[in-house]
Design a protein around this motif. Structure first.
Motif: not given
Length: 220
Positions: A15-32
């Motif tokens: 849960v924390y692996w996949l969920g954390g990856d999803l959160g990081a993925f979304y943050a990367s869209t703001i970063l770019t």
């Protein structure tokens, strides 16, 4: 109750692996997002960095929690299994401490602690592939679905190293953006690095789903 707790711990790793990856993925869209001001993009990068420790921690705890569950369910039965499991936990916790030290202190590339982390990952990849192909370690034999999960975990660790490699140009471009402001060059470098990393991330998510399916199906 003990079995339920062990099962819960292993499920939480997923849960924390996949969920954390999803959160990081979304943050990367703001970063770019070039429309966002630099402070907002810098905050997104900080959020991404911190959230990313969730999947990194989960990766490290995958093997010890999984083997503990396999031992508790009787999937691994051998005279030396208990001692081997204790050794796996000791190594995993030491590796976890190293990972968090890197996260908190940001040592430079090539520092001893970073080299140790890379060495552990390389050794683990080889060990997992060896156990998956050979079918066991010493007197310990693994069922087919566990061997397949070993192969998936080895591939996931390798994918993580690949992500680091493709994201290498991101750091200098990001520092320049924060220091001197966003330019078409820094935006292009940041976007390109993250764009190259996203297919690997998507592949990693597929590996996680495969590992979860193998754990549920348990094809012996």
């Amino acid at each position: 109750m003990v079995l339920a707790v062990i099962t819960l711990l292993h499920v939480l790793v997923f849960v924390y692996w996949l969920g954390g990856d999803l959160g990081a993925f979304y943050a990367s869209t703001i970063l770019t997002d070039k429309k966002q001001p630099v402070p907002v993009r810098a905050t997104a990068a900080k959020v991404l960095e911190n959230i990313d420790m969730s999947p990194r921690t989960a990766l490290i705890l995958t093997l010890p929690t999984g083997l503990t569950l396999a031992r508790a369910k009787g999937w691994i039965v051998a005279p030396g299994a208990h001692a081997a499991l204790a050794a796996v936990w000791i190594i995993a916790l030491a590796w976890l401490a190293i990972a968090w030290k890197i996260h908190l202190s940001h040592p430079p590339a090539g520092s001893p602690v970073r080299r140790i982390d890379l060495a552990i990952r390389a050794i683990l990849i080889l060990a997992l592939i060896g156990a998956a192909v050979i079918g066991g370690v010493g007197s310990i034999e693994f069922p087919l679905f566990i061997r397949l999960k070993f192969a998936v975990l080895a591939t996931a660790i390798a994918a993580g190293l690949m992500i680091r490699r493709v994201l290498a140009p991101f750091g200098p471009a990001f520092v320049q953006m924060v220091t001197t402001g966003a330019t078409p060059e820094t935006d292009a470098a940041i976007s390109l690095a993250l764009a190259k990393g996203r297919p690997v991330v998507l592949g990693l998510w597929a590996l996680l789903l495969i590992a979860a399916l193998l754990g549920l199906a348990t094809p012996l």
